[in-house]
Each structure stands twice: as structure tokens, then as C-alpha cells.
Scaffold this motif. Sequence first.
Motif, short mmCIF file in Angstrom:
data_model
loop_
_atom_site.label_atom_id
_atom_site.label_comp_id
_atom_site.label_asym_id
_atom_site.label_seq_id
_atom_site.Cartn_x
_atom_site.Cartn_y
_atom_site.Cartn_z
N ALA A 196 -8.40 0.14 6.22
CA ALA A 196 -7.87 1.36 6.83
C ALA A 196 -8.02 1.39 8.36
CB ALA A 196 -8.51 2.59 6.20
N ARG A 209 -5.28 -0.67 9.94
CA ARG A 209 -3.96 -0.04 9.84
C ARG A 209 -3.82 1.06 10.88
NH1 ARG A 209 -4.31 -0.68 3.89
NH2 ARG A 209 -5.48 1.24 3.90
N ARG A 210 -4.88 1.85 11.08
CA ARG A 210 -4.83 2.92 12.09
C ARG A 210 -4.67 2.34 13.48
NH1 ARG A 210 -8.84 5.41 8.80
NH2 ARG A 210 -10.47 4.52 10.09
N LYS A 212 -1.06 1.18 13.91
CA LYS A 212 -0.15 2.30 14.07
C LYS A 212 -0.28 2.88 15.48
CE LYS A 212 1.41 6.50 11.85
NZ LYS A 212 2.81 6.18 11.96
#
Length: 74
Positions: free
Chosen positions: A21, A24-25, A28
Amino acid sequence: MAEITNELLIEVPKSIPRDAAPGRRAMKAREEVIARCDPRQAVGQDMNTIYGMHAGRDARLARIERRLGLVGIH
């Protein structure tokens, strides 16, 4: 070598999405910064997102058609 137990086989895969996670953050956030700097890049990212969504729905529709036996009927 560590002994493989049922606990390891169950618990390790559960932790993988949580471990991924933060990456992914960060990815992004990087895409958002790039999009703000270059509007052309933002349009390209939006188009890629749309094409990806379309491809996913197309694949899903093909699976549904196969399941219902509608493939080959015109």
C-alpha cells in the motif's frame, strides 16, 4: 532454513497487500505531481485509465458471453 508451518502459509499472504500500500500511494502521488506539471501528461494518464477500464469491461463481457453460450451467434 525456517520451518514452513500452516501459520506462515496463511499469515504471510495476508500481509502482502498492506506492505504494498505505501508504494501504491507514493506512485499515485508521483503521477499527480507529473500531471500538474504537464497537462499533456495528465490527458495521457486519463486516456490510459479509460482504455484500461474499457479493456477490463470488454474482457468481462467476453467471459459472460462464453458462459451464456452467446459466442458465435450473430
